[in-house]
Design a protein around this motif. Sequence first.
Motif, PDB file in Angstrom:
ATOM      1  N   GLY A 171     -45.754  27.601   2.305  1.00 15.29           N
ATOM      2  CA  GLY A 171     -45.190  27.343   3.465  1.00 15.29           C
ATOM      3  C   GLY A 171     -44.571  26.266   4.064  1.00 15.29           C
ATOM      4  N   VAL A 172     -44.984  25.136   3.411  1.00 14.81           N
ATOM      5  CA  VAL A 172     -44.595  23.934   3.645  1.00 14.81           C
ATOM      6  C   VAL A 172     -43.321  23.571   2.852  1.00 14.81           C
ATOM      7  CG1 VAL A 172     -44.833  21.357   3.220  1.00 14.81           C
ATOM      8  CG2 VAL A 172     -46.684  22.738   4.131  1.00 14.81           C
ATOM      9  N   ALA A 173     -43.281  24.278   1.622  1.00 12.56           N
ATOM     10  CA  ALA A 173     -42.097  24.174   0.622  1.00 12.56           C
ATOM     11  C   ALA A 173     -40.946  25.135   1.410  1.00 12.56           C
ATOM     12  CB  ALA A 173     -42.313  24.852  -0.663  1.00 12.56           C
ATOM     13  N   ALA A 174     -41.230  26.017   1.892  1.00 14.20           N
ATOM     14  CA  ALA A 174     -40.281  27.013   2.582  1.00 14.20           C
ATOM     15  C   ALA A 174     -39.537  26.330   3.937  1.00 14.20           C
ATOM     16  CB  ALA A 174     -40.903  28.523   3.315  1.00 14.20           C
ATOM     17  N   LEU A 175     -40.593  25.571   4.871  1.00 16.79           N
ATOM     18  CA  LEU A 175     -40.290  24.784   6.028  1.00 16.79           C
ATOM     19  C   LEU A 175     -39.241  23.731   5.606  1.00 16.79           C
ATOM     20  CD1 LEU A 175     -40.527  24.129   8.953  1.00 16.79           C
ATOM     21  CD2 LEU A 175     -42.462  22.971   8.095  1.00 16.79           C
ATOM     22  N   ILE A 176     -39.549  22.902   4.503  1.00 16.07           N
ATOM     23  CA  ILE A 176     -38.616  21.878   4.041  1.00 16.07           C
ATOM     24  C   ILE A 176     -37.219  22.298   3.721  1.00 16.07           C
ATOM     25  CG2 ILE A 176     -38.162  20.203   2.502  1.00 16.07           C
ATOM     26  CD1 ILE A 176     -41.216  19.744   2.175  1.00 16.07           C
ATOM     27  N   LEU A 177     -37.258  23.498   2.833  1.00 19.34           N
ATOM     28  CA  LEU A 177     -35.874  24.086   2.262  1.00 19.34           C
ATOM     29  C   LEU A 177     -35.000  24.716   3.239  1.00 19.34           C
ATOM     30  CD1 LEU A 177     -37.065  25.836  -0.712  1.00 19.34           C
ATOM     31  CD2 LEU A 177     -36.105  23.822  -0.782  1.00 19.34           C
ATOM     32  N   LEU A 178     -35.735  24.880   4.634  1.00 24.32           N
ATOM     33  CA  LEU A 178     -35.019  25.489   5.592  1.00 24.32           C
ATOM     34  C   LEU A 178     -34.523  24.563   6.946  1.00 24.32           C
ATOM     35  CD1 LEU A 178     -37.002  29.021   6.038  1.00 24.32           C
ATOM     36  CD2 LEU A 178     -34.407  28.485   5.288  1.00 24.32           C
ATOM     37  N   LEU A 179     -34.917  23.303   6.725  1.00 25.94           N
ATOM     38  CA  LEU A 179     -34.632  22.381   7.734  1.00 25.94           C
ATOM     39  C   LEU A 179     -33.054  22.053   7.915  1.00 25.94           C
ATOM     40  CD1 LEU A 179     -37.440  19.346   7.236  1.00 25.94           C
ATOM     41  CD2 LEU A 179     -37.294  20.968   8.817  1.00 25.94           C
ATOM     42  N   PRO A 180     -32.503  22.226   8.964  1.00 23.23           N
ATOM     43  CA  PRO A 180     -31.188  21.889   9.107  1.00 23.23           C
ATOM     44  C   PRO A 180     -30.719  20.566   8.563  1.00 23.23           C
ATOM     45  CG  PRO A 180     -32.276  22.409  11.166  1.00 23.23           C
ATOM     46  CD  PRO A 180     -33.529  22.032  10.361  1.00 23.23           C
ATOM     47  N   MET A 181     -29.626  20.478   7.878  1.00 23.44           N
ATOM     48  CA  MET A 181     -29.084  19.214   7.454  1.00 23.44           C
ATOM     49  C   MET A 181     -28.855  18.281   8.321  1.00 23.44           C
ATOM     50  SD  MET A 181     -29.122  19.224   3.864  1.00 23.44           S
ATOM     51  CE  MET A 181     -29.725  20.392   2.677  1.00 23.44           C
ATOM     52  N   SER A 182     -28.942  17.251   8.113  1.00 20.49           N
ATOM     53  CA  SER A 182     -28.627  15.979   8.927  1.00 20.49           C
ATOM     54  C   SER A 182     -27.651  15.129   8.532  1.00 20.49           C
ATOM     55  CB  SER A 182     -29.934  14.918   8.982  1.00 20.49           C
ATOM     56  OG  SER A 182     -29.241  13.709   9.752  1.00 20.49           O
ATOM     57  N   PRO A 183     -26.270  15.200   9.094  1.00 15.80           N
ATOM     58  CA  PRO A 183     -25.043  14.852   8.686  1.00 15.80           C
ATOM     59  C   PRO A 183     -25.261  13.284   8.048  1.00 15.80           C
ATOM     60  CG  PRO A 183     -24.685  15.906  10.699  1.00 15.80           C
ATOM     61  CD  PRO A 183     -26.088  15.905  10.548  1.00 15.80           C
ATOM     62  N   SER A 184     -26.114  12.490   8.784  1.00 13.20           N
ATOM     63  CA  SER A 184     -26.050  10.946   8.463  1.00 13.20           C
ATOM     64  C   SER A 184     -26.968  10.747   7.164  1.00 13.20           C
ATOM     65  CB  SER A 184     -26.583  10.017   9.360  1.00 13.20           C
ATOM     66  OG  SER A 184     -27.903  10.622   9.962  1.00 13.20           O
ATOM     67  N   ARG A 185     -27.748  11.825   6.792  1.00  9.57           N
ATOM     68  CA  ARG A 185     -28.862  11.747   5.874  1.00  9.57           C
ATOM     69  C   ARG A 185     -28.532  12.893   4.637  1.00  9.57           C
ATOM     70  NH1 ARG A 185     -31.509  10.188  10.529  1.00  9.57           N
ATOM     71  NH2 ARG A 185     -32.359   7.914  10.343  1.00  9.57           N
ATOM     72  N   MET A 186     -27.603  13.414   4.542  1.00 10.55           N
ATOM     73  CA  MET A 186     -27.388  14.688   3.939  1.00 10.55           C
ATOM     74  C   MET A 186     -27.599  14.342   2.534  1.00 10.55           C
ATOM     75  SD  MET A 186     -23.927  17.332   3.907  1.00 10.55           S
ATOM     76  CE  MET A 186     -24.138  17.581   5.591  1.00 10.55           C
ATOM     77  N   SER A 187     -27.120  13.427   2.103  1.00 10.69           N
ATOM     78  CA  SER A 187     -27.369  13.596   0.511  1.00 10.69           C
ATOM     79  C   SER A 187     -28.733  13.012   0.032  1.00 10.69           C
ATOM     80  CB  SER A 187     -26.385  12.315  -0.054  1.00 10.69           C
ATOM     81  OG  SER A 187     -26.846  11.162   0.548  1.00 10.69           O
ATOM     82  N   ILE A 188     -29.431  12.457   0.672  1.00 10.95           N
ATOM     83  CA  ILE A 188     -30.818  12.189   0.535  1.00 10.95           C
ATOM     84  C   ILE A 188     -31.697  13.570   0.908  1.00 10.95           C
ATOM     85  CG2 ILE A 188     -33.012  11.180   1.338  1.00 10.95           C
ATOM     86  CD1 ILE A 188     -31.000   9.229   0.000  1.00 10.95           C
ATOM     87  N   GLN A 189     -31.534  14.096   1.972  1.00  9.35           N
ATOM     88  CA  GLN A 189     -31.996  15.533   2.170  1.00  9.35           C
ATOM     89  C   GLN A 189     -31.728  16.349   1.055  1.00  9.35           C
ATOM     90  OE1 GLN A 189     -31.267  17.011   6.173  1.00  9.35           O
ATOM     91  NE2 GLN A 189     -32.329  18.710   5.910  1.00  9.35           N
ATOM     92  N   ILE A 190     -30.466  16.593   0.564  1.00  9.83           N
ATOM     93  CA  ILE A 190     -30.095  17.724  -0.455  1.00  9.83           C
ATOM     94  C   ILE A 190     -30.932  17.112  -1.902  1.00  9.83           C
ATOM     95  CG2 ILE A 190     -28.502  18.216  -2.084  1.00  9.83           C
ATOM     96  CD1 ILE A 190     -26.442  17.941  -0.042  1.00  9.83           C
ATOM     97  N   ALA A 191     -31.436  15.794  -1.925  1.00 10.70           N
ATOM     98  CA  ALA A 191     -32.105  15.328  -3.151  1.00 10.70           C
ATOM     99  C   ALA A 191     -33.578  15.897  -2.877  1.00 10.70           C
ATOM    100  CB  ALA A 191     -32.085  14.014  -3.430  1.00 10.70           C
ATOM    101  N   VAL A 192     -34.115  15.522  -1.689  1.00  9.85           N
ATOM    102  CA  VAL A 192     -35.481  16.081  -1.460  1.00  9.85           C
ATOM    103  C   VAL A 192     -35.738  17.510  -1.586  1.00  9.85           C
ATOM    104  CG1 VAL A 192     -37.015  16.277   0.439  1.00  9.85           C
ATOM    105  CG2 VAL A 192     -35.761  14.062  -0.012  1.00  9.85           C
ATOM    106  N   ASN A 193     -34.624  18.380  -1.185  1.00 12.95           N
ATOM    107  CA  ASN A 193     -34.684  19.724  -1.205  1.00 12.95           C
ATOM    108  C   ASN A 193     -34.705  20.238  -2.623  1.00 12.95           C
ATOM    109  OD1 ASN A 193     -34.641  19.841   1.623  1.00 12.95           O
ATOM    110  ND2 ASN A 193     -32.837  21.030   1.693  1.00 12.95           N
ATOM    111  N   GLY A 194     -33.900  19.601  -3.220  1.00 10.28           N
ATOM    112  CA  GLY A 194     -33.783  19.862  -4.799  1.00 10.28           C
ATOM    113  C   GLY A 194     -35.367  19.597  -5.680  1.00 10.28           C
TER     114      GLY A 194
END
Length: 212
Positions: A171-194
């Motif tokens: 459930g936690v994994a699904a929640l993280i993967l579905l979080l909206p992207m933040s324009p200011s932190r997008m590259s970091i968020q993409i790395a975390v999602n990966g």
Amino acid sequence: MTTIAVTVPVRRSSDRLLLAGALAGPVFFASAVTQMLTREGYDITRHPISQLATGRLGWIQITTFVLAGLGGLALAVGARRTLTDGIGRRAVPIFVGVFGAGLVAAGVFTMDPEYGFPAGTPEGPVGEMSWHSIVHSAAAAVAFTALAIAAIVLTVRHARRRALLPAVLNGVAALILLLPMSPSRMSIQIAVNGLVAFTWTTVLAISLRRVS
């Protein structure tokens, strides 16, 4: 005797498929991190991992995407052979397969150079996204959404079996993967999602190998 002779090769084949799925994540991040540290001008706070697929050495990340995607497809087939009953036996392999296919597409269709990478690229965002960059973004979005759905299905599966910890982790994994992207932190968020996505596929592959 005939049944045993047929079952053993199938089981070995399934184990190899699941092993390929387990290795997809470590191979992806070993390649990506190496490139992050060695390619001139790359900055994880400004450039998403996908941008490594641009420039003269972009073929390395393209190959990395494709290999990881093929690993995801192998995991999907292995999951289809191993999950033979209960909730998710059909849905999980399908959505994991979509994830794998999405990674292959994300590798074949690259994003645009921008924000000074590769070295020599003008600073700032690209004026207009190319068609292949649009396809790349769409493929990546579909891939991670599909994996989130697979995690949700496994959450329900484990909850029905009263396996609390696996249910919560999925459930936690699904929640993280579905979080909206933040324009200011997008590259970091993409790395975390990966990282979350490939940790999830590796854990799934290992757990299915134990079952098989």
